[in-house]
Each structure stands twice: as structure tokens, then as C-alpha cells.
Write a protein that holds these residues in place. Structure first.
Motif, PDB file in Angstrom:
ATOM      1  N   PHE A   1       0.582   8.916  -7.445  1.00 32.87           N
ATOM      2  CA  PHE A   1       0.987  10.261  -6.722  1.00 32.87           C
ATOM      3  C   PHE A   1       2.655  10.183  -6.143  1.00 32.87           C
ATOM      4  O   PHE A   1       3.137  11.420  -5.588  1.00 32.87           O
ATOM      5  CB  PHE A   1       0.026  11.563  -6.344  1.00 32.87           C
ATOM      6  CG  PHE A   1       0.069  10.940  -5.010  1.00 32.87           C
ATOM      7  CD1 PHE A   1       0.467  11.558  -3.603  1.00 32.87           C
ATOM      8  CD2 PHE A   1      -0.969   9.969  -4.288  1.00 32.87           C
ATOM      9  CE1 PHE A   1      -0.156  11.403  -2.392  1.00 32.87           C
ATOM     10  CE2 PHE A   1      -1.750   9.346  -3.190  1.00 32.87           C
ATOM     11  CZ  PHE A   1      -0.870  10.368  -2.111  1.00 32.87           C
ATOM     12  N   MET A   2       2.605   9.435  -5.344  1.00 36.93           N
ATOM     13  CA  MET A   2       3.895   9.254  -4.963  1.00 36.93           C
ATOM     14  C   MET A   2       4.881   8.911  -5.605  1.00 36.93           C
ATOM     15  O   MET A   2       6.258   8.474  -4.836  1.00 36.93           O
ATOM     16  CB  MET A   2       3.972   7.906  -4.270  1.00 36.93           C
ATOM     17  CG  MET A   2       3.301   7.994  -2.670  1.00 36.93           C
ATOM     18  SD  MET A   2       3.189   6.504  -1.909  1.00 36.93           S
ATOM     19  CE  MET A   2       4.381   6.384  -0.643  1.00 36.93           C
TER      20      MET A   2
ATOM     21  N   ILE B   1       7.444  11.172  -5.370  1.00 31.47           N
ATOM     22  CA  ILE B   1       8.451  11.438  -4.787  1.00 31.47           C
ATOM     23  C   ILE B   1       9.795  10.456  -4.492  1.00 31.47           C
ATOM     24  O   ILE B   1      10.519  11.110  -4.091  1.00 31.47           O
ATOM     25  CB  ILE B   1       7.874  11.550  -3.570  1.00 31.47           C
ATOM     26  CG1 ILE B   1       6.755  12.523  -3.574  1.00 31.47           C
ATOM     27  CG2 ILE B   1       8.184  11.425  -2.370  1.00 31.47           C
ATOM     28  CD1 ILE B   1       5.958  11.795  -2.602  1.00 31.47           C
TER      29      ILE B   1
ATOM     30  N   VAL C   1       0.813  -0.790   0.311  1.00 34.91           N
ATOM     31  CA  VAL C   1      -0.100   0.309   0.116  1.00 34.91           C
ATOM     32  C   VAL C   1       1.149   1.719  -0.401  1.00 34.91           C
ATOM     33  O   VAL C   1       0.368   1.800  -0.535  1.00 34.91           O
ATOM     34  CB  VAL C   1      -0.883  -0.123   1.345  1.00 34.91           C
ATOM     35  CG1 VAL C   1      -2.365  -0.904   1.045  1.00 34.91           C
ATOM     36  CG2 VAL C   1      -0.152   0.424   2.772  1.00 34.91           C
ATOM     37  N   ALA C   2       1.880   1.511   0.382  1.00 35.58           N
ATOM     38  CA  ALA C   2       2.993   2.285   0.370  1.00 35.58           C
ATOM     39  C   ALA C   2       3.967   2.337  -0.776  1.00 35.58           C
ATOM     40  O   ALA C   2       4.169   2.727  -1.469  1.00 35.58           O
ATOM     41  CB  ALA C   2       3.351   3.186   1.806  1.00 35.58           C
ATOM     42  N   MET C   3       5.240   1.143  -0.089  1.00 37.65           N
ATOM     43  CA  MET C   3       6.432   0.723  -0.588  1.00 37.65           C
ATOM     44  C   MET C   3       6.468  -0.436  -0.175  1.00 37.65           C
ATOM     45  O   MET C   3       6.710  -0.696   0.943  1.00 37.65           O
ATOM     46  CB  MET C   3       6.412   2.127  -0.587  1.00 37.65           C
ATOM     47  CG  MET C   3       7.653   2.155   0.150  1.00 37.65           C
ATOM     48  SD  MET C   3       7.770   4.096   0.715  1.00 37.65           S
ATOM     49  CE  MET C   3       8.647   4.149   2.924  1.00 37.65           C
TER      50      MET C   3
ATOM     51  N   PHE D   1       3.484   9.283   4.219  1.00 35.68           N
ATOM     52  CA  PHE D   1       4.546   9.275   3.964  1.00 35.68           C
ATOM     53  C   PHE D   1       4.950  10.244   3.038  1.00 35.68           C
ATOM     54  O   PHE D   1       6.101  10.943   3.396  1.00 35.68           O
ATOM     55  CB  PHE D   1       4.763   7.893   2.711  1.00 35.68           C
ATOM     56  CG  PHE D   1       6.343   7.609   1.818  1.00 35.68           C
ATOM     57  CD1 PHE D   1       7.456   7.310   2.265  1.00 35.68           C
ATOM     58  CD2 PHE D   1       6.144   8.681   0.463  1.00 35.68           C
ATOM     59  CE1 PHE D   1       8.695   7.606   2.229  1.00 35.68           C
ATOM     60  CE2 PHE D   1       7.327   8.495  -0.075  1.00 35.68           C
ATOM     61  CZ  PHE D   1       7.861   7.737   0.519  1.00 35.68           C
ATOM     62  N   PHE D   2       3.874  10.671   2.323  1.00 34.98           N
ATOM     63  CA  PHE D   2       4.072  12.161   1.962  1.00 34.98           C
ATOM     64  C   PHE D   2       3.944  13.367   2.388  1.00 34.98           C
ATOM     65  O   PHE D   2       5.364  14.072   2.165  1.00 34.98           O
ATOM     66  CB  PHE D   2       2.714  12.193   0.709  1.00 34.98           C
ATOM     67  CG  PHE D   2       2.335  13.882  -0.056  1.00 34.98           C
ATOM     68  CD1 PHE D   2       3.625  13.944  -0.943  1.00 34.98           C
ATOM     69  CD2 PHE D   2       1.415  14.763   0.983  1.00 34.98           C
ATOM     70  CE1 PHE D   2       3.016  15.707  -1.660  1.00 34.98           C
ATOM     71  CE2 PHE D   2       1.970  15.765   0.505  1.00 34.98           C
ATOM     72  CZ  PHE D   2       2.372  16.531  -0.396  1.00 34.98           C
TER      73      PHE D   2
ATOM     74  N   ILE E   1      -0.186   6.245   2.728  1.00 42.96           N
ATOM     75  CA  ILE E   1       0.308   7.551   1.774  1.00 42.96           C
ATOM     76  C   ILE E   1       0.445   8.393   2.164  1.00 42.96           C
ATOM     77  O   ILE E   1       1.556   9.635   2.124  1.00 42.96           O
ATOM     78  CB  ILE E   1      -0.458   7.050   0.492  1.00 42.96           C
ATOM     79  CG1 ILE E   1      -1.131   5.472   0.297  1.00 42.96           C
ATOM     80  CG2 ILE E   1       0.108   8.177  -0.410  1.00 42.96           C
ATOM     81  CD1 ILE E   1       0.483   4.821  -0.515  1.00 42.96           C
ATOM     82  N   LEU E   2      -0.545   9.280   3.042  1.00 44.44           N
ATOM     83  CA  LEU E   2      -0.501  10.317   3.268  1.00 44.44           C
ATOM     84  C   LEU E   2       0.693  10.577   4.472  1.00 44.44           C
ATOM     85  O   LEU E   2       1.633  11.672   4.151  1.00 44.44           O
ATOM     86  CB  LEU E   2      -1.608  10.847   3.796  1.00 44.44           C
ATOM     87  CG  LEU E   2      -2.848  10.817   2.941  1.00 44.44           C
ATOM     88  CD1 LEU E   2      -4.113  10.850   3.804  1.00 44.44           C
ATOM     89  CD2 LEU E   2      -2.816  12.397   2.026  1.00 44.44           C
TER      90      LEU E   2
ATOM     91  N   PHE F   1      -2.356   5.242  -6.127  1.00 44.57           N
ATOM     92  CA  PHE F   1      -1.105   6.302  -5.536  1.00 44.57           C
ATOM     93  C   PHE F   1       0.386   6.582  -6.517  1.00 44.57           C
ATOM     94  O   PHE F   1       1.012   6.557  -6.016  1.00 44.57           O
ATOM     95  CB  PHE F   1      -0.467   4.848  -4.329  1.00 44.57           C
ATOM     96  CG  PHE F   1      -1.601   4.473  -3.277  1.00 44.57           C
ATOM     97  CD1 PHE F   1      -2.170   4.993  -2.301  1.00 44.57           C
ATOM     98  CD2 PHE F   1      -1.435   2.881  -3.176  1.00 44.57           C
ATOM     99  CE1 PHE F   1      -3.578   4.479  -1.381  1.00 44.57           C
ATOM    100  CE2 PHE F   1      -2.419   2.588  -2.493  1.00 44.57           C
ATOM    101  CZ  PHE F   1      -3.409   3.158  -1.333  1.00 44.57           C
TER     102      PHE F   1
END
Lengths: 180, 482
Positions: free
Chosen positions: A78-79, A82, A50-52, B27-28, B24-25, A76
Motif C-alpha cells: 500500500f506504500m 505513495i 520494513v519501510a523503505m 510513513f503513511f 509503515i503507518l 507493505f
């Protein structure tokens, strides 16, 4: 002593083997954020990143190369810009069992267009043991069509030697004289 | 609400957000979003909320919160919530949209803060705190919503540095925060250090010397680093076996001049006179007809199944028998091609799927066949003065490798070279360049468009970069020792 922090980014659709590939090559146990998939993703994979994902290759003297895997789900994306900051190259993994591999290649090369143009990409085709087509020859044609030049190898994300060769291909593409 | 300084990042509290989006948020905000936002652990500390309005009950929850605290909100949702009190960020969320919403709220808060200060200076009887905050609704606590508890209890414990619990699910530690809200539970995120794998990490090795002795070692090492990847060579080979196989694939010429390559007939071959010629013709036929093509080479029968990208071969490509078959000239009429009918094709395909021992990747098979046929010789059609450019890398994870092959591929894709130029520039025996040339020729991976070749003639390959060299050394060292 200052630490040099450079990254290699692993990307690709859900189930393409990003987490497994990082785990195969990382010197540390992969730090992952896999969760039970709750949407369409579940059809392809029981849990998804979900994130990385995060892994490391240690080079000694506090020098490390960080390995980041992007979340598979497109929402996701948009990540991604980054994650690519400080990256030296992109590893695109494509799952050969997916319905439209060309679209996958198109989507991810387009998403990382600027990064690929500035750095380098290497493509790994996974799951070829489960499905033989499209062939690697077909992937080469697609890459031509999209205007990219990159090594493409079939890989088993579970095998360290496959992922190592993929990364060697990436590094040699960045600098053909790297080992001389 | 306290005084707000726009120069500081907006303090935000994530409310009613799924664990996925929360990760996600976080991390951002922990990275590039950090200039605009800073995360706080409690609603009390926040200037604003970020709420997922598509989360069940979140809208009502925020409205209740807002009624108490009057804090603004960035609402994430697919559809516009049509609420003037919130900054809407439509899904799929982009970094820019989030930052814009944050800036907009910051500006509004700054304005409110300035207004408050002006008002305070004129009306000292009204406290700033009560100015914007409406009285609490009767019977409503800020933490009574079931959603908050749900979010906290399912938090994946993501950390801004990117170190997360992953598959080892660490349950968030719930602690009470005294002196803030009596009943606000906060997920305390355990710090995680990446655990070092119990694998050998060999120290950095000095760069390879160009001396002959070290070059021989390099050749063995270079081969050992990649040999595991060829399907039929997963067994451990002795140094002597590796040398013998290399000789079959690459020949044993050290350095041959241009003129000698063309003048000496022993160094030339014509693929049409060997099994390879029929194999390549069969490949073309299979590609064109989309049918299984049979190659009869008595007593053997080979089948090319192009749509599966496989070859069914009774001989193991790594066997001496197959090496001999490839190197021996065929007699007229000894080899025949047949296009199989649908019924026969289906039978062969069934066998391909059941007899995995006789099934080989098409490219790998052609690559090995090309090398075994050439054995250090060049095709009689080769023009030694022509500069070639590699269009695509061979599939190095599946083909039979030999020393320097990947390095030759990298160099040959960057810039057109003559065979001898590559060998000279890399300071390696020409047999490896010849072998690579033969393999690539068999697979048709050279660039054929002259315009593309000309475009790259004056390109200077990039210079050696320290980190890349060290990482490459680390990877190849590991493969050689594993």
C-alpha cells in the motif's frame, strides 16, 4: 533557493538487492529500516527492509535526486503508490535465484503499471553469479509477453558501476538525447 | 473525550503494533495519510487508537483502554474481530481502507461531539468529559500492559520524513511525560540527518561541445565511463590501448556514404566466411537441442552451454589472438560443430564451473566476436535503405563497450532509423553505429515485426529534460573519474 526533489524508485522482491543498490550509488550513507525478518522472509534474508531505504544523488546547487527503495515484503504494497509520487523512473531488481522470476516480474510490473506507463522502468537482474538461469534472454521474452519495453541488465548490486549503468539506461530511455 | 472537529485530521495513537507495521503507518500518516490522520505520542492526546488486533494481547489491552477512555479504535487484523466498537481494516492493509476507517471514525466522533454540545446546552450539570467516559475499572492503569512497553522498547525510530536509523540502530530515548499520564513512556525519536558519504562529488560539467576536438575527448571519456563493466577489462587501460581496442571493435572509418558502404567490397563481410558464422550456428543448435555444442577450430575447441548461457573458450575474447581468429576468413572444413552427448556435456559443465577463467557470458562473447569480425564493415546482406528498430538493449553491464553505444541503443529503441540517419542525428562517426549494428545483429536484438517498426516511424523522441541531463552527466562523470 528552491529545491528540486525528484525521486527514483527501487523495487523488487525481498533479497533482490534494493538496499545494496541504493547504498552503492548514494552520495550519503543509506538511511535504511532493515529489521530482523520475522516471517517467511527470513528464509531468504536475515534482515529485511520494513519501510523503505533512502539515498541521495547530489547534483549541486541544492538539487538532489532522491532514491527510495520499497519494502520487499508484499504486505507493505500500500506504500508503493505513495512512494512513486514525484518519481522520474522505476528500477526493478529481480533476484535470479528465486523460484519464479517471471511471477516476480509480473507482480511488480503490474503493481507499478500506471507509473511505468507514465514514466519509465529499467530492470536489473541480480545474483546471476549464483545462478545463471533464467538467462537475460528469457527475461526479455517475459518482458515482451507482459508488453513492456525496458532495458534489462545483469547487475551486481554491490558495484557502483553496474547500478550507474542501470540508471544511465533509465535516463537514456526517458530521453535518448539526454547527453547531446 | 474533548470536542472533536471533523475538519482536523483524526489524532491517532498507535498501540500494540509491531515495529514493522508501525514504521509503515508512520510513513503513511506522515505523507498522503496526513489529511486524514495525525500521529500523537500519547494515548491521552489521541481521538482514537490504531491497534493491530493480531498482536498478542492487543485486543484485551484495547478493551481495557476503551473501558477507561471510551476512545474508538481502528483494528488491523486478518479476520473480522466482530466488535461493533471498532472500525475493522482487514489485512493486507490498503491506504484507501485506512482512510475510509479514519473518515468513518471522524464522522462518528463529530456526531458524538455535536450530541454532547446539545446536551451541554440543556443540562449544564453534566460535564462533557464525563459524558462518554465510563468510570475507570478498579485496579487498572492505562499503562500497565506489558505490550506497550514492548512496542516502545523495540521501536525502530522511524521518522516521517523518511530518515530512519537503518542499520545503525539508534535506541529510542525513553522519557517521562509529566502532567499527562504519570507512567506513560514515550519514545522520543532522535532527529537524523543523512550522513554525507566520504566520496568525491565533482562539480557539474558543461555539456559536451560538438567540435571535433571535444568529440575525441568525449569518445575516450565515453569509453572510459563504461569500460570497467566488461568482465575482462577490469584492468586499467591506457588511452592508447583503448584507442587500439576501439579500432579492433569498430574500425576507423569517420564517415562513409550509403553508396560507398555497399559498393566498396572492403567494407562488406559475410559472417558465414568467418568463425562468427559457425558460432551463431552453434548457438542456434545449442538452443534447439538443449545440449552442449562443441565448435572445433583447430587447435582450439569452444563449447556453448546454452542452458547456463555460457561459452567455454580457450582464448580470451580480449586477446589479440582471438581478434585475429575472428577477423581471418575460415577455410572450408576448418571449423566443425558437434552436439555432445550427455556424458560429455556433464564433463564440460563441470569444467565450466571449475575453470572460471575460460568461461564467458554467452551474450558478451557473441557481441565481442561480432564486433571483432566486422571491424567497421557491414554485412553484405545489409540494406542501407532499411530502417531498423532495436527491440531489446544489449546487456550493457556485461558486454564490451565502446563510445556512444548506450546512446545509440536509446535512440534506436525509440524510433526506426537507417544506420546513416543515427550517425547524422547524433553527430558521431558512423563506425560506432556500424559496430552497434553488428553486435545487435549477432545477438538478434532487432525488431523483426514490420508492424511494430511502422508503429514507431513517426514517433518523436522526447526532448532533453534538464534534471535528467544533469543526473546523467553526474553518473557518467563519476564513472569516468572512478
Amino acid at each position: 533557493m528552491s529545491q528540486i526533489n525528484r525521486k527514483i524508485i527501487f523495487t523488487g522482491p525481498v533479497g533482490s538487492g534494493k538496499t545494496t543498490a541504493i547504498n552503492s550509488i548514494s552520495d550519503i550513507d543509506i538511511v535504511s529500516t532493515n529489521q530482523n525478518a520475522s516471517d517467511m522472509t527470513q528464509k531468504r534474508k536475515r534482515d529485511t527492509t520494513v519501510a523503505m531505504d533512502y539515498g541521495v544523488i547530489k547534483l549541486g546547487n541544492d538539487e538532489k535526486v532522491h532514491l527510495y527503495g520499497t519494502p520487499g515484503q508484499e504486505r507493505f504494497d500500500f506504500m508503493w503508490s505513495i512512494l512513486t509520487k514525484g518519481g522520474i523512473g522505476l528500477v526493478l531488481l529481480l533476484d535470479n535465484t528465486r523460484k519464479d522470476s517471471f511471477n516476480d516480474m509480473k507482480f511488480y510490473t503490474n503493481s507499478f503499471k500506471d507509473f511505468i506507463e507514465e514514466h519509465q522502468m529499467v530492470v536489473g537482474i541480480t545474483q546471476t553469479d549464483r545462478q545463471r538461469t533464467p538467462s537475460i534472454s528469457q527475461y526479455r521474452e517475459w518482458l515482451d509477453e507482459l508488453g513492456y519495453e525496458a532495458p534489462i541488465f545483469e547487475v551486481d548490486a554491490r558495484k557502483r558501476e553496474d547500478i550507474s549503468l542501470l540508471l544511465q539506461g533509465l535516463l537514456l530511455s526517458l530521453d535518448p538525447g539526454v547527453a547531446e | 473525550m474533548g470536542t472533536f472537529k471533523q475538519s482536523h485530521p483524526l489524532k491517532v495513537y498507535l498501540s500494540d503494533i509491531s515495529p514493522h507495521s508501525q514504521a509503515i503507518l508512520e510513513f503513511f500518516i506522515g505523507s498522503t495519510g496526513g489529511k486524514t490522520f495525525t500521529l500523537v505520542a500519547t494515548a491521552a492526546e489521541a481521538d482514537a487508537y490504531i491497534t493491530d488486533f493480531d498482536y498478542p494481547g492487543s485486543k484485551e489491552h484495547w478493551e481495557a483502554e476503551h473501558a477507561v477512555s471510551a476512545k474508538p479504535c481502528i483494528a488491523l487484523s486478518i479476520e473480522d474481530p466482530q466488535n461493533p466498537l471498532v472500525e475493522w481494516v482487514s489485512k493486507p492493509i490498503t491506504a484507501n481502507a485506512l482512510v475510509d476507517a479514519g473518515v468513518s471514525i471522524s464522522q462518528k466522533l463529530q456526531k458524538v461531539s455535536s450530541d454532547n454540545q446539545e446536551e451541554e446546552s440543556t443540562t449544564e450539570t453534566v460535564s462533557r468529559r464525563s459524558f462518554k467516559r465510563p468510570p475507570p475499572l478498579p485496579g487498572l492503569s492505562t499503562t500497565q500492559s506489558p505490550f506497550r512497553k514492548k512496542v516502545l522498547s523495540s521501536s525502530p525510530a522511524i521518522h516521517t520524513a523518511g530518515y530512519t536509523s537503518g542499520n545503525r540502530h539508534h535506541a529510542p530515548v525513553i522519557r517521562e511525560v509529566a502532567g499527562q499520564h504519570d507512567d506513560v513512556a514515550v519514545a522520543e525519536r532522535p532527529k537524523l540527518e543523512p550522513k554525507v558519504k566520504q566520496t568525491t562529488s565533482t562539480p557539474a560539467r558543461p555539456q559536451t561541445s560538438s567540435s571535433v576536438a571535444t568529440q575525441q575527448a568525449e569518445e575516450i571519456r565515453d569509453d572510459a565511463s563504461t569500460q570497467d563493466n566488461s568482465p575482462a577489462r577490469r584492468q586499467v587501460l591506457s588511452v592508447e590501448q583503448i584507442r587500439r581496442r576501439q579500432k579492433l571493435l569498430c574500425g576507423n572509418h569517420e564517415n562513409i556514404s550509403h553508396s560507398k558502404l555497399k559498393q566498396n567490397e572492403e567494407l562488406n563481410y559475410n559472417s558465414e566466411n568467418f568463425f562468427l558464422g559457425t558460432l551463431i550456428a552453434g548457438l542456434r543448435l545449442a538452443k534447439q537441442t538443449k545440449q552442449v555444442v562443441q565448435i572445433k577450430f583447430e587447435p582450439h575447441q569452444f563449447y556453448i552451454c546454452y542452458d547456463e548461457y555460457l561459452v567455454f573458450s580457450p582464448l580470451e575474447p580480449q586477446s589479440d589472438e582471438y581478434a585475429e581468429l575472428c577477423f581471418t576468413r575460415v577455410k572450408p572444413g576448418q571449423v566443425n560443430l558437434h552436439i555432445l552427448g550427455s556424458k560429455e556435456s556433464n564433463e564440460i559443465k563441470k569444467r565450466i564451473h571449475t575453470d572460471a577463467n575460460f568461461t564467458h557470458d554467452l551474450e558478451s562473447f557473441i557481441w565481442t566476436s561480432s564486433l571483432l569480425t566486422s571491424r567497421g564493415r557491414v554485412p553484405s546482406t545489409l540494406d542501407c535503405e532499411t530502417q531498423y528498430l532495436l527491440k531489446h538493449w544489449p546487456n550493457f553491464t556485461r558486454i564490451e563497450n565502446f563510445p556512444f553505444a548506450m546512446k545509440i541503443a536509446a535512440r534506436w529503441q525509440k524510433k526506426p532509423y537507417k544506420l546513416s540517419e543515427i550517425a547524422r542525428e547524433m553527430d558521431i562517426p558512423i563506425r560506432y553505429v556500424i559496430a552497434f549494428y553488428n553486435g545487435v545483429l549477432g545477438l538478434s536484438l532487432f525488431e523483426t515485426k514490420q508492424s511494430k517498426i511502422e508503429q514507431k516511424i513517426n514517433i518523436q523522441p522526447p526532448k532533453n529534460k534538464g534534471l535528467i541531463a544533469r543526473l546523467f552527466g553526474r553518473l557518467t562523470r563519476n564513472e569516468a573519474t572512478s
